[in-house]
Design an enzyme around this catalytic site. Structure first.
Site: not given
Lengths: 301, 301
Positions: A60, A62, A64-65, A140, A210, A268
């Site tokens: 996805h 976000h 941090d990914h 998510h 997530d 995570h």
């Protein structure tokens, strides 16, 4: 099957922890899964050959990914990569990557293919003769997929003692591995199962990060050998799971148990916690076979 | 004036070196200059307080100078920043940052101001009562600016012995510092220069990365106290300067000499070199006062 965790902490990169990224080695493929900021440095630290990565899966959008993806793509160019690169991720990824290339007037000298995902149902997104990859729709705050990597049934193995005593010409070994009956040197038919052994059981790996606790994915991951499931929170902060759409360690373990998974790997982690052992402890109240993911850790299955 | 080099290597982040980023502390401001991937981790390692950074200057939109920006902006949000953030950089920066925010459905909880630059002439882009910042147009493959940071002339200093003997009321001290003549307690005019001393000489810092050798900027940086000038190549690869639009150590030193700079700091080294001391050696054939920039190094002036 070998899993190299490059980063497995949530939110922000810190001095000694990294956001999500992992490399799955499966049947000679090296699949990169998620690509937080700093992933290219983690690849170097873990001595993973950049050129062997041909497929990248992004869960996805976000940061941090995936904030490390554009830098990795640029580095591939600087390293004079020639092999094609395939990227699987949510719609929008192509726009954001190509905009950055346009602004820097820097294009790749290799073929870059975006496979943008929009479906809310599970899809087969990669397949060759050895492996297939399916999406696992997750719940998510933005459109998110996990990924299920499945080895295909391999070839049968020759029982060499039996093959020799049946007097079979070497030219027929290929056919034997493929499961066919063959003729021996005297023209007599030899039944395949009398001279071969079953292939080893195909392995599978499910990456789920997530996500809110969600049983809808259970049929997809049922019986999976290894399940990576996010566990952002401990029980004492379980009230944060719903508003942030994340899971607790106990919820991850519940999914592993209901899916009848072989092994559960946690990750995570919220950066508010210092002691990771509590994640394992809480998960093991529900499901026994729990491993703690950590940056630089390698799991072989 | 204090300069903290967070990263000063060209092209790709590596295990032990970082792409361009530095923090200039000047008259109580903390200015972040460029923001390559990994800058937020470098800020942590160098113990720089995130909340003190209110202004970020981006020279150009090549990845090794700004791929860390979007992550830093996100981290500021996660850290619950409240202070305004001002970002100065080439047109396009706002689009690429806001696109990434839109895709992640994550907006800042602080005010984020983009000051997009398009002029090919030097401009005053920041000014308060203590400091001004001007762009330094550079010659590179994409639109690029260096930045000139100049302290303003400070207030005059009181010569306390002279002030006492001239019998001046404390109420007039402010006016004295501002350079005015004042009346003493007996109503007699006291000339400012008889009771005050000159303020310390204002300092200046010029950041010039990335650029072809170009004398057009000399009038702008003439007499600068500290000049950071990129030196991507050594003499043996000087033939690469023109096609890549970069400078050699010797060219950087020539600019420092012709600008009559106080100190030259080198950086933006190509990662092909192992021995940085050669950069200093080659530069010093032209200009004596050379320092080698390196990740984590702090210069105080």
């Amino acid at each position: 099957m070998k899993l190299n965790i490059l980063g497995c902490y949530s939110a922000t990169p810190r001095t000694f922890t990294n956001p999500t990224s992992q490399v799955l080695e499966i049947r000679n493929h090296l699949f990169l899964i998620d690509c937080g900021e700093g992933t290219q440095v983690q690849l170097r630290k873990n001595k993973i050959k950049f050129s062997r990565i041909k497929h990248i899966f992004i869960s996805h959008l976000h940061g941090d990914h995936y904030f490390g993806l554009v830098g990795l793509i640029s580095t591939f160019r600087l390293l004079k990569r020639e092999a094609d690169l395939h990227i699987y991720g949510p719609k929008g990824l192509k726009e954001v990557i190509t905009l950055q290339m346009k602004l820097s007037d820097s294009w790749t000298n290799y073929n870059l293919y975006f496979h943008e995902l929009t479906s809310k149902e599970s899809e087969l997104i990669f397949e060759d003769d050895k492996v297939e990859v399916h999406t696992i729709p997750l719940q998510h705050r933005v459109y998110t997929n996990g990924f299920l990597f499945k080895e295909k049934e391999g070839e049968r193995k020759l029982d060499m003692a039996a093959v020799f005593s049946a007097d079979i010409d070497v030219a027929y070994y290929r056919k034997l591995k493929q499961g066919f009956d063959v003729e021996n040197k005297k023209g007599k038919t030899v039944k395949n199962e009398t001279v071969t052994l079953s292939p080893s059981k195909p392995k599978s790996y499910a990456f789920c990060s997530d996500t809110l606790y969600d049983e809808a994915k259970l049929p997809l991951i049922s019986g999976v050998d290894v399940l990576y499931h996010e566990s952002t929170f401990l029980e004492k902060n379980a009230n944060l799971c719903e508003p942030t759409m994340h899971s607790s360690a106990k919820q991850a373990a519940t999914i592993a148990k209901k899916a009848n998974a072989g092994t559960l790997i946690l990750g995570h982690y919220s950066t508010r916690y210092d002691d990771l052992s509590l994640f394992k402890k809480e998960a093991q109240t529900v499901f026994e076979n729990v491993e703690l993911g950590d940056d630089g850790k390698v799991f072989e299955f």
